[in-house]
Design a protein around this motif. Structure first.
Motif, PDB file in Angstrom:
ATOM      1  N   PRO A  30      31.179  44.941  38.751  1.00 42.99           N
ATOM      2  CA  PRO A  30      31.742  45.104  37.412  1.00 42.99           C
ATOM      3  C   PRO A  30      31.691  46.581  36.988  1.00 42.99           C
ATOM      4  CG  PRO A  30      30.253  43.234  37.463  1.00 42.99           C
ATOM      5  CD  PRO A  30      30.119  43.939  38.787  1.00 42.99           C
ATOM      6  N   GLU A  59      45.594  43.418  35.408  1.00 40.67           N
ATOM      7  CA  GLU A  59      45.266  43.825  34.041  1.00 40.67           C
ATOM      8  C   GLU A  59      45.566  42.694  33.063  1.00 40.67           C
ATOM      9  OE1 GLU A  59      47.295  47.578  33.441  1.00 40.67           O
ATOM     10  OE2 GLU A  59      45.538  48.689  34.139  1.00 40.67           O
ATOM     11  N   GLY A  62      42.978  40.197  33.140  1.00 41.00           N
ATOM     12  CA  GLY A  62      41.681  40.702  32.708  1.00 41.00           C
ATOM     13  C   GLY A  62      40.743  41.051  33.845  1.00 41.00           C
ATOM     14  N   ILE A  64      40.980  43.742  35.831  1.00 39.10           N
ATOM     15  CA  ILE A  64      40.743  45.190  35.813  1.00 39.10           C
ATOM     16  C   ILE A  64      41.179  45.725  34.448  1.00 39.10           C
ATOM     17  CG2 ILE A  64      41.045  45.420  38.318  1.00 39.10           C
ATOM     18  CD1 ILE A  64      43.834  46.656  37.735  1.00 39.10           C
ATOM     19  N   PHE A  65      40.728  46.930  34.155  1.00 38.69           N
ATOM     20  CA  PHE A  65      41.155  47.593  32.928  1.00 38.69           C
ATOM     21  C   PHE A  65      41.346  49.071  33.202  1.00 38.69           C
ATOM     22  CE2 PHE A  65      36.570  47.824  32.937  1.00 38.69           C
ATOM     23  CZ  PHE A  65      36.268  49.085  32.442  1.00 38.69           C
ATOM     24  N   SER A  72      41.453  53.026  37.056  1.00 37.31           N
ATOM     25  CA  SER A  72      41.265  51.607  36.757  1.00 37.31           C
ATOM     26  C   SER A  72      39.906  51.167  37.259  1.00 37.31           C
ATOM     27  CB  SER A  72      42.354  50.774  37.433  1.00 37.31           C
ATOM     28  OG  SER A  72      43.616  51.103  36.917  1.00 37.31           O
ATOM     29  N   ARG A  73      39.327  50.176  36.569  1.00 41.75           N
ATOM     30  CA  ARG A  73      38.001  49.668  36.917  1.00 41.75           C
ATOM     31  C   ARG A  73      37.999  48.149  36.879  1.00 41.75           C
ATOM     32  NH1 ARG A  73      34.158  53.415  37.064  1.00 41.75           N
ATOM     33  NH2 ARG A  73      34.612  55.468  36.221  1.00 41.75           N
ATOM     34  N   THR A  75      36.698  44.610  35.720  1.00 41.92           N
ATOM     35  CA  THR A  75      36.218  44.151  34.428  1.00 41.92           C
ATOM     36  C   THR A  75      34.701  43.977  34.416  1.00 41.92           C
ATOM     37  OG1 THR A  75      36.475  42.487  32.706  1.00 41.92           O
ATOM     38  CG2 THR A  75      36.466  41.683  34.961  1.00 41.92           C
ATOM     39  N   LYS A  76      34.132  44.100  33.231  1.00 44.17           N
ATOM     40  CA  LYS A  76      32.712  43.821  33.042  1.00 44.17           C
ATOM     41  C   LYS A  76      32.520  42.486  32.334  1.00 44.17           C
ATOM     42  CE  LYS A  76      31.588  48.722  32.634  1.00 44.17           C
ATOM     43  NZ  LYS A  76      31.076  49.774  31.752  1.00 44.17           N
ATOM     44  N   ASP A  77      33.630  41.829  31.993  1.00 45.97           N
ATOM     45  CA  ASP A  77      33.609  40.569  31.254  1.00 45.97           C
ATOM     46  C   ASP A  77      33.059  39.446  32.145  1.00 45.97           C
ATOM     47  OD1 ASP A  77      34.299  38.080  30.075  1.00 45.97           O
ATOM     48  OD2 ASP A  77      36.007  38.986  29.042  1.00 45.97           O
ATOM     49  N   VAL A  80      35.266  36.327  32.656  1.00 40.91           N
ATOM     50  CA  VAL A  80      36.367  36.529  33.599  1.00 40.91           C
ATOM     51  C   VAL A  80      35.825  36.498  35.026  1.00 40.91           C
ATOM     52  CG1 VAL A  80      38.095  38.184  34.437  1.00 40.91           C
ATOM     53  CG2 VAL A  80      37.822  37.805  31.979  1.00 40.91           C
TER      54      VAL A  80
END
Length: 131
Positions: A30, A59, A62, A64-65, A72-73, A75-77, A80
């Motif tokens: 993440p 994206e 959800g 990657i963001f 781009s990274r 997600t940390k969610d 998700v």
């Protein structure tokens, strides 16, 4: 980055599936930075528009963001991330069940074979850890 493409599925979908698997396995952490669209296209030898489409869909899902002009990274969610893992498990399970059903394997036999095979893999992993 190792990805073998099949001729059945669109390339961008295969790229998304690859990222999902890497995220579920923990290979991509993440918040970890991922290659730019151009880098990905060069590494995989795919059209940059295909890489762009894969990133756009990831994206939207959800996975990657991208903030501004930063890379781009992942997600940390946590929700998700759990959903990605669950999706992959359900897809694999569904394929397995369809195959077993098609060749008329009973539930009892499926459970026994899965249990035996799973145990065998655990024991092999323990042997590898001791080596």
């Amino acid at each position: 980055m190792e990805l073998k493409f099949n001729n059945r599925d669109p390339v961008y979908r295969q790229v998304i599936q690859y990222f999902k698997i890497q995220i579920a396995k923990g290979t991509l952490e993440p918040g970890e930075e991922i290659p730019s669209r151009r880098e990905l296209a060069n590494k995989l030898k795919i059209n940059p528009n295909t890489a762009q489409r894969a990133y756009k869909e990831m994206e939207e899902e959800g996975l990657i963001f991208t903030e501004g002009n930063l890379p781009s990274r992942v997600t940390k969610d946590k929700q998700v991330l759990r959903a990605v893992r669950e999706e992959l498990i359900m897809e694999a399970t569904e394929t397995f069940i369809q195959t077993m059903h098609a060749i008329n394997v009973s539930l009892d036999e499926v459970v026994q074979r899965v249990t035996d095979n799973y145990q065998s893999h655990l024991e092999e992993g323990e042997k590898d850890d001791r080596s």
